[in-house]
Design a protein around this motif. Structure first.
Motif, PDB file in Angstrom:
ATOM      1  N   ASP A  61     -29.563 -17.758  23.028  1.00 36.37           N
ATOM      2  CA  ASP A  61     -30.259 -19.047  22.567  1.00 36.37           C
ATOM      3  C   ASP A  61     -30.021 -19.201  21.559  1.00 36.37           C
ATOM      4  N   THR A  64     -26.452 -20.723  21.704  1.00 34.94           N
ATOM      5  CA  THR A  64     -27.095 -22.082  22.427  1.00 34.94           C
ATOM      6  C   THR A  64     -26.976 -23.512  21.347  1.00 34.94           C
ATOM      7  N   TYR A  65     -28.408 -22.973  21.030  1.00 33.61           N
ATOM      8  CA  TYR A  65     -29.014 -24.107  20.198  1.00 33.61           C
ATOM      9  C   TYR A  65     -27.656 -24.640  18.686  1.00 33.61           C
ATOM     10  N   ALA A  67     -24.429 -24.804  19.379  1.00 37.52           N
ATOM     11  CA  ALA A  67     -24.089 -25.361  19.597  1.00 37.52           C
ATOM     12  C   ALA A  67     -23.756 -26.245  20.321  1.00 37.52           C
ATOM     13  N   SER A  68     -25.952 -26.517  20.581  1.00 36.51           N
ATOM     14  CA  SER A  68     -25.948 -28.138  21.174  1.00 36.51           C
ATOM     15  C   SER A  68     -26.035 -28.807  19.385  1.00 36.51           C
ATOM     16  N   PHE A  69     -26.560 -28.377  18.862  1.00 31.65           N
ATOM     17  CA  PHE A  69     -26.454 -29.462  17.248  1.00 31.65           C
ATOM     18  C   PHE A  69     -25.023 -28.849  16.621  1.00 31.65           C
ATOM     19  N   GLY A  70     -24.390 -28.865  17.296  1.00 28.39           N
ATOM     20  CA  GLY A  70     -23.125 -28.948  16.188  1.00 28.39           C
ATOM     21  C   GLY A  70     -22.770 -28.004  14.434  1.00 28.39           C
ATOM     22  N   VAL A  88     -30.603 -22.949  12.868  1.00 29.46           N
ATOM     23  CA  VAL A  88     -31.589 -23.587  14.137  1.00 29.46           C
ATOM     24  C   VAL A  88     -32.872 -23.730  14.418  1.00 29.46           C
ATOM     25  N   GLU A  95     -38.075 -31.811  16.171  1.00 30.85           N
ATOM     26  CA  GLU A  95     -38.510 -31.677  17.469  1.00 30.85           C
ATOM     27  C   GLU A  95     -39.812 -30.674  18.095  1.00 30.85           C
TER      28      GLU A  95
END
Length: 157
Positions: A61, A64-65, A67-70, A88, A95
């Motif tokens: 996780d 994944t986070y 990567a999603s936040f760059g 992260v 959010e």
């Protein structure tokens, strides 16, 4: 959100033990900010409370986070994703808690490994995390005493 509401919201993302640690870090951060950076007391309160909001996430996780936040990851962070909980957690502040404060986010990012030339809030949180009342390791009393007198030296120690 007021501090009590934030504390309640944090419970959804942490264990009871981690939540207690976060309250201890918050108290330590406020104490250190009052001594070394009085204008940052409220920011220290928020950063201390929320610093480990992503600590419960597993390695997958966290990656994944990230990567999603760059987020830019070091080779060490790629091999030890648990080190990403600061980065992260900082990225999740808007959010999860509606907080969009760069200085608080930077302090939360920095609290895991530190970095050269940290600002006052980052230094306060970095030391507060180690000096919190629930910490017990050889030298913690020395660190607590030093932190009251010389924050920069405490960071180095």
């Amino acid at each position: 959100m007021d501090i009590d509401s934030l504390s309640q919201a944090l419970r959804a993302y942490t264990s009871s033990r981690r939540h207690a640690h976060s309250l201890n870090v918050m108290a330590s951060a406020v104490q250190l900010a009052r001594i070394h950076a009085p204008r940052l007391v409220e920011s220290a309160r928020l950063a201390g409370l929320l610093h480990d909001n992503a600590k419960r996430l597993d390695d997958v996780d966290l990656l994944t986070y990230a990567a999603s936040f760059g987020l830019d990851l070091s080779e060490v962070e790629k091999r030890q994703p648990s080190l990403l909980h600061g980065k992260v957690g900082a990225a999740l502040l808007p959010e999860r808690f509606g907080i969009e404060n760069e200085e608080i986010a930077q302090a939360i990012t920095d609290h895991v490994t530190g970095r050269p030339n940290m600002g006052s809030l980052s230094s306060v949180l970095y030391v507060a995390d180690q000096c919190a009342a629930d910490r017990s390791f050889p030298g913690v009393e020395l660190l607590r005493g030093l932190a009251q007198q010389d924050l920069e030296l405490a960071v180095m120690l």
